[in-house]
Design a protein around this motif. Structure first.
Motif, PDB file in Angstrom:
ATOM      1  N   LEU A 172     -48.224 -12.741 -51.397  1.00 40.82           N
ATOM      2  CA  LEU A 172     -47.600 -11.771 -52.303  1.00 40.82           C
ATOM      3  C   LEU A 172     -46.739 -10.771 -51.516  1.00 40.82           C
ATOM      4  O   LEU A 172     -45.613 -10.454 -51.907  1.00 40.82           O
ATOM      5  CB  LEU A 172     -48.707 -11.029 -53.046  1.00 40.82           C
ATOM      6  CG  LEU A 172     -48.311 -10.286 -54.303  1.00 40.82           C
ATOM      7  CD1 LEU A 172     -47.970 -11.275 -55.396  1.00 40.82           C
ATOM      8  CD2 LEU A 172     -49.466  -9.407 -54.755  1.00 40.82           C
ATOM      9  N   SER A 220     -46.226 -14.839 -57.502  1.00 34.17           N
ATOM     10  CA  SER A 220     -47.624 -14.400 -57.389  1.00 34.17           C
ATOM     11  C   SER A 220     -48.560 -15.422 -58.029  1.00 34.17           C
ATOM     12  O   SER A 220     -49.669 -15.672 -57.533  1.00 34.17           O
ATOM     13  CB  SER A 220     -47.797 -13.040 -58.056  1.00 34.17           C
ATOM     14  OG  SER A 220     -47.566 -13.134 -59.442  1.00 34.17           O
ATOM     15  N   ILE A 221     -48.114 -16.031 -59.129  1.00 30.14           N
ATOM     16  CA  ILE A 221     -48.981 -17.021 -59.804  1.00 30.14           C
ATOM     17  C   ILE A 221     -49.171 -18.244 -58.920  1.00 30.14           C
ATOM     18  O   ILE A 221     -50.286 -18.772 -58.795  1.00 30.14           O
ATOM     19  CB  ILE A 221     -48.384 -17.423 -61.173  1.00 30.14           C
ATOM     20  CG1 ILE A 221     -48.427 -16.217 -62.119  1.00 30.14           C
ATOM     21  CG2 ILE A 221     -49.122 -18.594 -61.778  1.00 30.14           C
ATOM     22  CD1 ILE A 221     -47.848 -16.473 -63.477  1.00 30.14           C
ATOM     23  N   VAL A 222     -48.075 -18.674 -58.265  1.00 30.18           N
ATOM     24  CA  VAL A 222     -48.195 -19.849 -57.383  1.00 30.18           C
ATOM     25  C   VAL A 222     -49.097 -19.506 -56.188  1.00 30.18           C
ATOM     26  O   VAL A 222     -49.954 -20.308 -55.801  1.00 30.18           O
ATOM     27  CB  VAL A 222     -46.796 -20.332 -56.922  1.00 30.18           C
ATOM     28  CG1 VAL A 222     -46.922 -21.410 -55.866  1.00 30.18           C
ATOM     29  CG2 VAL A 222     -45.995 -20.845 -58.106  1.00 30.18           C
TER      30      VAL A 222
END
Lengths: 408, 403
Positions: free
Chosen positions: A212, A303-305
């Motif tokens: 991140l 961020s999701i990955v």
């Protein structure tokens, strides 16, 4: 130190991730390690007591004696004689073993024993753990075998007498003691289990935080602004690396110290040298998600990955490290495959370090730490190449963008 | 409304990160489970004899009887399927050496037995792991010795009462009765399918997979908020009534979560070869309710104020990981822990959506009445309604001073 401070602000802005992964999930490992039994230092062997239920449709001397015999060796669970209750008990694993004694069982049993015929049968149901069910079943048959022998030996004895005598004999037990081998688990293994389980939380936590951070600072516009600032490229990267290192060190220190504090007895058993080796192994392992997070960041993962990749790879690595299930129970192919992942080297290093007693063991641990650092180094190299390639893309404003501009 | 639904679906399908959560994660974990449980299921079907060391005894009647007992235990009539693999050693120290030598092998010696004054003394090795196999191997050894001691006491008592009891045909009958193993039980099943340990982990996995699908609802509803993105701001000033846009977004997220869960179900059923007992329709029903609860969970988390989207995603992950722990996902020790908690604190299971989803699949498999399934689906529906109610305020149209 502006970049470093900014990186820390980014982490603070996404404090949910370190709080959940590094702090929250570490309690999951604590909770699990506290729940399991590790060895029996008292030297007494405890006979396993499994959960059983008896549906007694006979209500005879014999059926009551069978239930009493089971009660002496296990935990009785009251189940109503209804299909739903019985299915509930089995399907939800409330009992390991369910015995249904049919009406007229005692009479048929006595008759068969005295005539030398086959015994009538009772129905048994095993729940999920069939080995436990089989074990209890052997006990029931063993007890009834004694009743049968007594009925044969004493043709004039009533069933009540036979049952009473069989119960007395069944109380006779062999002397049992526990001996320890070098592979036996001890209290020290509680801390080792916690450290091994931490592979998942550390990997997911560090990967997500570092990924991140690098992604946020690597956004095209941010990067362009940074590159045009008076800060040198080296200084910028050093500060970013320092921020990533701080995240990693905090995760490492928190996880390790939490284990030390909660499992102080286990830590005392391991000793200072073993603990230092365990700490070094964990630190070396932490370098792997650090490099992996760096790779994700360089690839510009969202961020999701980062979250998904950290979790999935973390779980796979912890599984192949033997945190979920002992690698001995897996097929040889899977066990071999585990050697290709860092979880195995970390878990083995912790285990050896906790029980190390000679120079050869220390050497092995350092060898494993070396392998972990090589994993980290390999990933870091890949991430640097990936970063370099991405820098040249049109999206990142590199050479390809310049070409597009010139072409236009 | 149709357009909102269509573009919500397209938008979600074009987000690789979200699909990795909802689909990639359960498929990878299912594959890991296949590797994990395949050998264990096979092992359950063919148990190896338990290695035991026996210290060589003398030639007394007790010794001979004990040796005969051990021989019977280490070899059945066909010479196969023996309970114990016995290694005779000269002394206890040699037995300990054997234990040490085999400690880290595939089939470690579980202990040694020494006959002292006609009574067996059993020395079992402390477990080498937290798994149940070693414990049960030790327990089997101890139970066999308990049986020997009990039978030995019985026969000594009988002989003491009547020294001629074992002589003649009557004596032969007694000895036959004692030596011939009694089989007074027959294993049956009270459920339409026999409960299988490994299947429980797949159920827990389906619970986790469903809840991770909540990230679809989370992201889709997050995209609706005018203050989080330019798209959200445009949608806020669009002509579509807010209520319809919310309904279409939730519907779109729910359907994709359901489809991802259905693909996971198909993978587990046909690739991992887990039998669901020809209850495809019921399983689809469970998947639909599970997807709804997951979407509601995502919606409720998206309603948390002052937390960025990445933080909300982290919160969702944390909740799902903890819920899955209490559903017993992470290996056999955690399954035992989950069972223990469910027995002693049933309320924990009641409020755990992952456990309820897993239990709903159990109900499909193990009950011949639809009532338990309906109960679990009802609980999931109530959970979904509560979660939607929690997010209701955030889902309402809101006014902003500036966007």
């Amino acid at each position: 130190m502006q970049v470093f401070k900014c990186a820390m602000r980014i982490i603070r802005g996404n404090i949910a991730f370190p709080l959940i992964y590094i702090v929250g999930l570490s309690f999951m490992g604590l909770f699990m390690a506290m729940s399991f039994s590790f060895g029996n230092p008292g030297g007494d062997f405890e006979r396993p007591a499994y959960d059983f239920a008896v549906i007694d449709r006979d209500q005879s001397e014999l059926s009551v004696a069978v239930e009493d015999h089971l009660r002496a060796e296990g935990n009785a669970i009251a189940i109503e004689d209804s299909t739903r209750q019985i299915q509930d008990a089995v399907a939800k694993g409330q009992v390991d073993y369910l015995l249904i004694i049919p009406e007229g069982f005692e009479d048929a049993f006595v008759e068969a024993a005295r005539d030398g015929e086959e015994s009538p049968v009772m129905e048994t149901v095993f729940s999920f753990y069939s080995m436990e069910g089989e074990f209890v079943d052997q006990g029931v048959n063993g007890f009834l075998g004694m009743v049968r022998t007594l009925l044969v030996a004493k043709p004039d004895a009533s069933i009540a007498q036979a049952v009473e005598e069989a119960s007395t004999f069944a109380d006779e037990r062999a002397d049992v003691s526990v001996v320890e081998s070098s592979a036996s688990v001890s209290e020290a293994d509680r801390l080792v289990f916690y450290l091994q389980w931490s592979t998942y939380t550390l990997f997911a936590g560090i990967t997500v935080c570092v990924g991140l951070l690098v992604t946020t600072l690597g956004r095209v516009d941010v990067r362009r602004r940074n590159l045009s600032s008076p800060l040198s490229f080296v200084a910028y990267n050093v500060q970013l690396a320092a921020a990533c290192a701080v995240v990693t060190l905090v995760a490492w220190a928190w996880t390790f110290c939490l284990g030390l504090v909660v499992f102080s007895e286990a830590a005392a058993q391991i000793g200072a040298v073993g603990l230092v080796l365990c700490a070094l192994s964990m630190l070396a392992f932490c370098c792997v998600p650090l490099a992996f997070g760096l790779l994700l960041g360089q690839l510009g993962a969202s961020s999701i990955v980062c979250n998904a990749a950290g979790n999935i790879v973390g779980m796979v690595i912890s599984f192949f490290g033997g945190a979920w299930i002992s690698l001995d129970l897996l097929s040889p192919e899977v066990a071999t495959l585990a050697h290709g992942l860092p979880g195995y080297w970390y878990a083995t290093a912790c285990s050896i370090a906790a029980h190390a007693s000679d120079a050869a063991a220390f050497q092995t641990v350092f060898g494993h730490i070396g392998v972990l650092l090589l994993f980290a180094l390999a990933l870091a190299c890949v991430s640097l190449v990936a970063g370099r390639k991405r820098l040249q893309t049109s999206e990142a404003g590199g050479n390809r963008a310049a070409e597009i501009t010139v072409g236009a | 409304m149709w357009n909102t639904f269509k573009y919500t679906v397209l938008d979600l399908l074009r987000m690789p990160g979200v699909l990795v959560w909802a689909l990639g994660f359960p498929l990878i974990l299912s594959t890991v489970f296949m590797m994990m449980f395949g050998p264990i299921d096979e092992m359950g079907n063919q148990l190896d004899p338990i290695p035991v060391a026996v210290v060589q005894s003398g030639e007394t009647a007790d010794d001979q009887a004990f040796n005969a007992f051990l021989q019977a235990m280490s070899k059945d009539e066909d010479g196969q399927d023996a309970l114990f693999a016995i290694t005779t050693v000269a002394s206890p120290s040699e037995a300990m050496q054997l234990i040490e030598d085999t400690a880290n092998g595939e089939n470690p010696c579980v202990g040694y037995i020494e006959l002292i004054d006609g009574e067996p003394e059993v020395h079992v090795v402390g477990a080498a792991s937290t798994g149940g196999v070693e414990k049960i191997n030790s327990a089997i050894l101890v139970m066999a010795m308990d049986t020997y001691v009990a039978n030995s006491a019985m026969i000594k008592e009988l002989v003491a009462e009547d020294p001629m009891m074992l002589a003649g045909p009557a004596g032969t009958r007694i000895m036959d009765s004692m030596l011939e193993p009694l089989q007074a039980t027959v294993q049956t099943t009270v459920t339409p399918n026999q409960p299988k340990e490994s299947v429980r982990f797949y159920f827990a996995l389906l619970g986790m997979a469903a809840l991770f699908g909540g990230s679809l609802g989370l992201v889709a509803l997050q995209r609706m908020k005018p203050n989080t993105s330019a798209l959200g701001a445009r949608r806020a000033v669009g002509a579509t009534p807010h209520g319809r846009a919310v309904a279409a977004t939730i519907l779109g997220s729910w359907i994709i979560t359901f489809v991802c869960l259905f693909i996971t179900y198909l993978y587990i059923r046909y690739v991992a070869n887990v039998s669901f007992g020809d209850h495809d329709f019921e399983c689809l029903l469970v998947a639909a309710f599970a997807a709804l609860t997951a979407t509601a969970l995502g919606s409720a988390i998206s309603a948390i104020p002052h937390v960025p989207e990445s933080g909300k995603s982290g919160i969702l992950t944390g909740i799902v990981c903890f819920a899955s722990l209490f559903a017993g996902l992470y290996g056999q020790p955690t399954m035992e822990l989950a069972d223990m908690i469910a027995r002693n604190f049933p309320v924990v299971e009641l409020v755990n959506p992952a456990a309820q989803i897993a239990q709903a699949f159990y109900s499909v498999m193990y009950y011949d009445t639809p009532l338990p399934l309906m109960e679990h689906l009802g609980i999931l529906l109530v959970m979904a309604l509560i979660l939607f109610a929690l997010s209701a305020r955030s889902l309402k149209r809101r006014r902003y001073a500036s966007l």
